[in-house]
Write a protein that holds these residues in place. Sequence first.
Motif, PDB file in Angstrom:
ATOM      1  N   LYS A  88       0.835  -1.204   0.000  1.00 17.24           N
ATOM      2  CA  LYS A  88       0.000   0.000   0.000  1.00 17.24           C
ATOM      3  C   LYS A  88       0.872   1.258   0.000  1.00 17.24           C
ATOM      4  O   LYS A  88       0.601   2.221  -0.735  1.00 17.24           O
ATOM      5  CB  LYS A  88      -0.920   0.003   1.225  1.00 17.24           C
ATOM      6  N   GLY A  92       1.272   4.138  -2.973  1.00 18.54           N
ATOM      7  CA  GLY A  92       1.094   5.555  -2.661  1.00 18.54           C
ATOM      8  C   GLY A  92       2.311   6.374  -3.054  1.00 18.54           C
ATOM      9  O   GLY A  92       2.184   7.455  -3.654  1.00 18.54           O
ATOM     10  N   ILE A  95       2.644   6.791  -6.892  1.00 18.32           N
ATOM     11  CA  ILE A  95       1.738   7.813  -7.418  1.00 18.32           C
ATOM     12  C   ILE A  95       2.259   9.215  -7.093  1.00 18.32           C
ATOM     13  O   ILE A  95       2.215  10.121  -7.929  1.00 18.32           O
ATOM     14  CB  ILE A  95       0.321   7.605  -6.856  1.00 18.32           C
ATOM     15  N   GLU A  96       2.797   9.386  -5.888  1.00 25.66           N
ATOM     16  CA  GLU A  96       3.371  10.688  -5.516  1.00 25.66           C
ATOM     17  C   GLU A  96       4.541  11.041  -6.425  1.00 25.66           C
ATOM     18  O   GLU A  96       4.668  12.193  -6.874  1.00 25.66           O
ATOM     19  CB  GLU A  96       3.850  10.650  -4.063  1.00 25.66           C
ATOM     20  N   MET A 164      -0.977   3.157 -12.278  1.00 25.83           N
ATOM     21  CA  MET A 164      -0.378   4.389 -11.784  1.00 25.83           C
ATOM     22  C   MET A 164      -0.050   5.363 -12.912  1.00 25.83           C
ATOM     23  O   MET A 164      -0.251   6.569 -12.771  1.00 25.83           O
ATOM     24  CB  MET A 164       0.888   4.069 -10.976  1.00 25.83           C
ATOM     25  N   GLU A 189      -4.658  12.058  -3.784  1.00 27.39           N
ATOM     26  CA  GLU A 189      -5.067  11.218  -2.653  1.00 27.39           C
ATOM     27  C   GLU A 189      -6.172  10.249  -3.069  1.00 27.39           C
ATOM     28  O   GLU A 189      -6.181   9.086  -2.656  1.00 27.39           O
ATOM     29  CB  GLU A 189      -5.530  12.095  -1.483  1.00 27.39           C
ATOM     30  N   LYS A 192      -4.616   7.362  -5.052  1.00 30.29           N
ATOM     31  CA  LYS A 192      -3.974   6.375  -4.173  1.00 30.29           C
ATOM     32  C   LYS A 192      -5.014   5.390  -3.653  1.00 30.29           C
ATOM     33  O   LYS A 192      -4.804   4.174  -3.680  1.00 30.29           O
ATOM     34  CB  LYS A 192      -3.299   7.077  -2.981  1.00 30.29           C
TER      35      LYS A 192
END
Length: 210
Positions: A88, A92, A95-96, A164, A189, A192
């Motif tokens: 997870k 995240g 993606i950031e 992604m 967000e 994600k």
Amino acid sequence: MKRKRKKSENTEGRILEAAEKVFAEKGLRGSRTNDIAKLARVTPSLINYHFGGKENLYKNVIENFYVGVERRLIPIIMAEIVPQEKLKQLIGLGIEILAEKDHMARILLRESIDKGKYVNKVLSKPYLRDMFGMMDQFVFSNMERKRDDQNDTIHLISNIFGLMTIFFVAASTVKEFWQKDVFSKEMIEERKEEVVDFVFNGIGHRFKLA
């Protein structure tokens, strides 16, 4: 001496940042050194001095991206937390990173279309292969597969990578049709949450990811 080194690093940074934008828009073949130099506010000769020409600059853009990715992924991979939570966090973070380096999603997509000629050269470096080896080991450590298939890693990582990257590749389309900025904090967000939910409740049916 330190001032000169810092100035050189700033120049290289501006060139790399400008090159990302130009290569993402026009690809390697369509890009011109003069365009990159103009955007970076340097002379074309400085690009040759620091990177040895357009093709080598392109390879440096890709390698610089992967080195930065490795630096940020390793702490999560090495953390003493359950594999599901690691996955997870990795999603995240991925993606950031793509949100911060929005041009890289298009460059990587172009590379895939061009059979990954330059990405493959970069990934042949031992430290980057080690990174992917660690990810491969992590993905299946303590995760029970519902079938015995050596291709599971390829499918899982490819699926996650697609989820992604395509979001950012399609940014202009989303903005045109829905008037939404995919790079806003709210959308990042939400993305994600969506990818994690899809991976764990969709793709994850082959694994014990819940």
